[in-house]
Design an enzyme around this catalytic site. Structure first.
Site, PDB file in Angstrom:
ATOM      1  N   SER A  94       0.847  -1.198   0.000  1.00  0.00           N
ATOM      2  CA  SER A  94       0.000   0.000   0.000  1.00  0.00           C
ATOM      3  C   SER A  94       0.882   1.247   0.000  1.00  0.00           C
ATOM      4  CB  SER A  94      -0.909  -0.034   1.226  1.00  0.00           C
ATOM      5  OG  SER A  94      -1.549   1.180   1.370  1.00  0.00           O
ATOM      6  N   TRP A 130       2.422   1.624  -3.334  1.00  0.00           N
ATOM      7  CA  TRP A 130       1.438   2.089  -4.303  1.00  0.00           C
ATOM      8  C   TRP A 130       1.379   3.620  -4.310  1.00  0.00           C
ATOM      9  CZ3 TRP A 130      -3.115   4.936  -3.433  1.00  0.00           C
ATOM     10  CH2 TRP A 130      -3.941   5.082  -4.555  1.00  0.00           C
ATOM     11  N   HIS A 131       1.581   4.202  -3.108  1.00  0.00           N
ATOM     12  CA  HIS A 131       1.500   5.662  -3.029  1.00  0.00           C
ATOM     13  C   HIS A 131       2.652   6.341  -3.755  1.00  0.00           C
ATOM     14  CE1 HIS A 131      -1.595   5.076   0.044  1.00  0.00           C
ATOM     15  NE2 HIS A 131      -1.942   6.308  -0.255  1.00  0.00           N
ATOM     16  N   GLY A 132       3.782   5.672  -3.863  1.00  0.00           N
ATOM     17  CA  GLY A 132       4.885   6.308  -4.569  1.00  0.00           C
ATOM     18  C   GLY A 132       6.105   5.429  -4.593  1.00  0.00           C
ATOM     19  N   PHE A 153      -0.485  10.260  -7.590  1.00  0.00           N
ATOM     20  CA  PHE A 153      -0.672   8.829  -7.321  1.00  0.00           C
ATOM     21  C   PHE A 153      -1.478   8.174  -8.422  1.00  0.00           C
ATOM     22  CE2 PHE A 153      -0.367  10.546  -2.860  1.00  0.00           C
ATOM     23  CZ  PHE A 153       0.996  10.382  -2.832  1.00  0.00           C
TER      24      PHE A 153
END
Lengths: 471, 512
Positions: free
Chosen positions: A319, A322-324, A471
């Site tokens: 997670s 996924w944000h960066g 994002f």
């Protein structure tokens, strides 16, 4: 083009609504699709064709999957579809990160580095990927009826209200509304109100807080005083909430005007009494996606305790990633994963025992610390920032004017208002769909004022950052 | 479902739609905003611009500045932040105590930090002011030979008289040079003509019954300007030994605030007034005097002069009064022109008075290079100055990095390279006068004179029965197309451009 821009508010939106509502009801998906393509082309002209091609390809792969006669073939098509979606994400979002790391490794080993032209991140790629995957998996699991029309499927993937920053809409949530939806005036008006409330959260609150946060986070961390670090961290904590939840409000509101019911994405997250609860209230659709498509397939909590903790950690590491594509985000995910494991071990009991308000304060404090990793530019800056938080020296280095102080206070009050009963009642009234005449008129005046102030604010300032845009 | 169901919601939704549609229509007129609004051109669509996102950026900026209703939205937002946060988005305004408004440069001057905008060094600032004062003295002495008078009017700054309203904690008092005070000292010791209204205001501030400065304006109040105008005429009569048309104040009355007594407040662009909407004003009248002369005055300076010109039609007092705003743009009646397009010696010799009129915050750059230019052009022949500029231009072009930076500058400003080359060469010249003109560096008034002066004086003598000639020549300079046609004629003739201007002026006089 972001929703909180005058070009969107004063030109794109009126023209779109005009086209949308003059089109007969049964054909309204076409103007919506057309304007979604225009909207996306405007922000990522180089990527729009790839996005459309990938979407069409996915549609036919899923179709083939549904026609597959054996489970093995079905699985194969499902995997192919997921790979198509993920490969775009991996290439556009993570290729730079991986190459940088490989080059760093090669440098250590005295090898020449790989020559690489950095890839530009197309807007909304993460949300596009997740939406594609939900469709594929839902079809594979047969939890929703497949979409027969290619245009409706493409619309589901690139519908402009939610493409850029979510919420992540699972296919079965809007499957019926993609085919036929009702237009109820009260809901449309409530949708418009929701949109404008979201807009003002973004423009009037988040943008003001962003200036404070930016000032603190762009200072040299070795010179950062403790009060500045605390104010900066608090400002960023509130900024990201009003920024992202404001944008979600706008997406949900727009959807409501068009007859869609997008899922809620935030539920007063800072009133959470634990990190576990925080993740049920913050970016709800991401949490649901991760639970449904990653945590449960990994075994969820039906496995041994150790494995459950590992699963939780994996989910939150991913997670974060996924944000960066940076170690800060990975660490941020690990940080939250760590506290979720602690919750399972003993923290939840402890938080229950200390009572509601101390639990909320403690959770808020942990969340604040997490956002430092999220915002700081690199790990060393994050470490320096943490040191500044706790070396307890220096004076405030940011000049806070009346607007900054007032906005900080208002943001804090609004973040915690539902802890009080009257606050909860007020929120319910504000987000209701049916009002008394008096409420209607009062609310309308308030909403128009918010709209004018937001447009006015956008007109006098070029400063309009949007955190979740990347994002 | 009947159409009457949810009728209120339908009406409210319709109103919202109408509000959203206003910006793309032009049906509702809005009161325009005050202040300088930068003009934005609609961006041209190009595929490359669209692909790299620059077109989108420009389009958003364009729309942000031009949509219909922007005025109302900005005004309401400004009112909101003013009312609730006592704040403004206007960069050039400092909000003081009790809603007193100031310009930041005036506050900086009060706290002695203004000089750091010009130089980092305390000693260098003093040297710069001293050199400028000395050169001004030279110009004064040269002009005296020809019966012309140059003088400085030091204008007061609001910060000196209402310092109790300056904001606290924003600035710290620094140890710097306050140019107005230092110049006053230098002018006294060098005997440079100076009408120091700052000192005069300090003397009268406790005895006058009207505000010297308005609460929400930056310049001297209208009524103070009235008194200044009267005193200015008397000062000019004294220093120029001339009898001028005098004015008399008949009465003082209270009336609705007039321009520019609330100029800063207007820039805030808010809905509701923040100060009293009434101010004191004076009824002014000319004293009949048939023997009075109407000299020609050139004013070089800041915006305080506007307020003097509002008090009474200046054409009754002066035969001409061109206003060289910061020595850049020439305003005369409703026309304007650039100082780059004039012959400086011609202009000076066709005037009786030259006034350098600067307030406390702007006097750091007294004359805006006028003094140096005047000194050089009065002393050296045009050809000689041109040859020096040419030399500098050549050296600029032979230096490849300098040339590249000039080309970049020309591209950025969208002007021909020759223009930038000329401007920069002049800048180099006038910033290092002593190097190029050693005579000016000495401590005595230079003896050299531009031969053009005598030519001009000769023409004036020849046409002394044609008092209008000078003003016709000036008018020619105000019309670029007229000037251009003369330039074209001069290019194909043996006569100089200035000769052609004079011939044209004579022709106009004789034929019209």
């Amino acid at each position: 083009m972001v929703f909180s821009s005058n070009i969107f508010l004063l030109f794109f939106l009126p023209v779109f609504f005009l086209c949308y509502f003059i089109t007969p009801v049964r054909y309204r998906n076409y103007p919506l699709l057309l304007f979604s393509i225009i909207f996306y082309s405007y922000g990522a002209p180089d990527f729009v064709l790839i996005l459309l091609l990938a979407t069409v390809l996915n549609f036919y792969i899923v179709k083939a999957m549904l026609k597959a006669t054996t489970e093995k073939k079905k699985k194969l098509f499902c995997a192919l579809s997921v790979v198509v979606s993920l490969s775009l994400l991996l290439y556009y979002k993570y290729a730079n990160f991986f190459v940088e790391n490989i080059n760093a490794f090669l440098h250590v080993c005295n090898h020449s580095s790989i020559s690489w032209r950095p890839v530009l991140l197309p807007i909304g790629i993460s949300f596009f990927t997740f939406q594609s995957i939900t469709y594929t998996i839902d079809m594979y699991r047969a939890t929703a009826k497949p979409n027969e029309k290619l245009t409706d499927y493409v619309l589901y993937i690139i519908m402009f209200p939610q493409l850029i920053a979510g919420p992540i809409v699972r296919y079965n949530t809007v499957a019926e509304e993609l085919v036929s939806r009702k237009y109820v005036t009260t809901q449309q008006l409530a949708g418009a109100y929701r949109f404008i409330i979201g807009l003002s959260k973004k423009v009037l609150i988040s943008n003001t807080l962003a200036k404070i946060a930016d000032e603190a986070f762009t200072m040299n961390v070795s010179e950062l005083s403790t009060p500045t670090a605390w104010i900066g961290m608090l400002a960023y904590t509130l900024q990201i909430y009003f920024d992202f939840s404001g944008y979600s409000d706008m997406a949900i509101g727009l959807g409501r005007i068009m007859g869609f019911h997008f899922p809620e994405n935030f539920d007063n997250p800072y009133t959470s009494k634990s990190i576990s609860e925080f993740w049920r209230r913050w970016h709800i659709t991401l949490g649901a996606f991760m639970r449904e498509y990653l945590y449960i397939p990994l075994g969820g909590n039906r496995v041994s305790k150790r494995r459950t903790y590992l699963n939780l950690w994996i989910v939150f590491l991913l997670s974060g990633f996924w944000h960066g594509a940076s170690y800060n985000f990975i660490l941020w995910g690990a940080f939250h994963g760590f506290f979720l494991v602690l919750d399972r071990l003993f923290m939840l009991d402890f938080l229950k025992r200390i009572g509601k308000i101390p639990a909320v304060i403690l959770t808020f404090f942990v969340v604040n610390l997490g956002w430092v990793l999220f915002r700081a530019d690199g790990l060393s800056n994050a470490l320096g920032f943490y040191q500044a938080l706790f070396h307890f020296s220096g004076a405030l280095q940011i000049s806070l004017d009346g607007e900054s102080i007032c906005t900080l206070i208002v943001a804090l009050i609004l973040s915690f208002i539902t802890l009080a009963k009257f606050g909860e009642k007020m929120c319910n009234t504000l987000y209701a769909e049916v009002y008394t005449t008096k409420q209607s008129i009062m609310l309308f005046i308030f909403i128009v004022l918010l709209l004018v102030l937001s447009v006015g604010s956008l007109s006098v300032s070029d400063f309009n950052p949007f955190i979740y845009f990347r994002f | 479902m009947k159409w009457r169901d949810n009728i209120l919601e339908k009406i409210l939704l319709t109103i919202l739609v109408v509000i959203l549609v206003i910006p793309i229509t032009n049906v509702v007129p809005f009161r325009s905003l005050h202040g300088v609004v930068s003009e934005r051109e609609k961006p041209m669509f190009t595929l490359s611009g669209f692909k790299d996102g620059s077109y989108q950026k420009d389009l958003e900026k364009y729309i942000n500045m031009t949509y219909n209703g922007r005025e109302a939205a900005v005004r309401i937002y400004n009112q909101f932040i003013w009312t609730f946060f006592h704040k403004t988005n206007v960069e050039n305004i400092v909000i003081g105590k009790e809603n007193w408004l100031f310009e930041p440069q005036h506050v900086e001057d009060y706290y002695q930090s203004r000089m750091y905008k010009y130089t980092d060094d305390f000693v260098a600032m003093k040297k710069k002011l001293t050199t400028n004062a000395k050169r001004l003295f030279f110009v004064q002495e040269i002009l005296k030979e020809y019966g012309k008078t140059i003088f400085v009017m030091i204008e007061p700054g609001k910060e000196r008289f209402y310092s109790q309203y300056l904001p606290e904690n924003t600035y710290t008092k620094e140890k710097g040079v306050v140019a107005s005070d230092y110049y006053a000292y230098l002018f006294d010791s060098l005997h440079v003509n100076c009408f120091n209204t700052l000192r005069w205001f300090e003397q009268i501030q406790d005895s006058v019954s009207f505000p010297l400065f308005p609460q929400t304006g930056t310049h001297w109040s209208n009524i103070a300007a009235t008194y200044v105008l009267d005193s200015l005429i008397r000062y000019m009569e004294f220093v120029g030994n001339v009898n001028m048309q005098n004015v008399v104040i008949d009465s003082i009355y209270t009336a609705k605030i007039k321009e520019p007594d609330a100029d800063l407040e207007e820039l805030l662009n808010i809905e509701f007034p923040i100060a009293s909407t009434k101010m004191k004003y004076a009824n002014l009248r000319l004293l009949p005097d048939s023997a009075a002369e109407r000299p020609r005055l050139i004013t070089i300076g800041d915006s305080y002069f506007w307020n003097l010109s509002y008090q009474i039609p200046l054409k009754n007092i002066f035969s001409g009064y061109p206003y060289w705003y910061y020595n850049k743009t020439i305003y005369f009646d409703k026309d304007y022109n650039s100082t780059d397009d004039i012959n400086l010696v011609e202009q000076i010799m066709n005037s009786d008075f030259i006034m350098l009129s600067y307030c406390t915050a702007q006097i750091y750059d007294l004359g805006n290079s006028f003094i140096s230019r005047a000194l050089v052009n009065l002393c050296y022949d045009d050809e000689y100055v041109a040859s020096i500029i040419e030399k500098i231009q050549k050296s600029m072009l032979t230096d490849s990095s300098w040339k590249a930076s000039l080309q970049k500058k020309a591209e950025a400003q969208n002007v021909p390279l020759e223009q930038i080359l000329r401007t920069d060469a002049e800048y180099v010249l006038y910033n290092d006068l002593d190097k190029y003109f050693p005579e000016i560096a000495s401590d005595t008034v230079p003896k050299l004179r531009n031969k053009r002066i005598n030519e001009i004086l000769e023409i004036q003598e020849n046409y002394k029965d044609v008092p209008k000639l000078a003003s016709i020549i000036h008018s020619i300079y105000l019309f670029p197309s007229w000037l251009q046609s003369i330039k074209e004629k001069a290019d194909t003739s043996a006569l100089t451009f200035e000769d052609f201007v004079r011939r044209e002026a004579l022709w106009v006089y004789e034929n019209r």
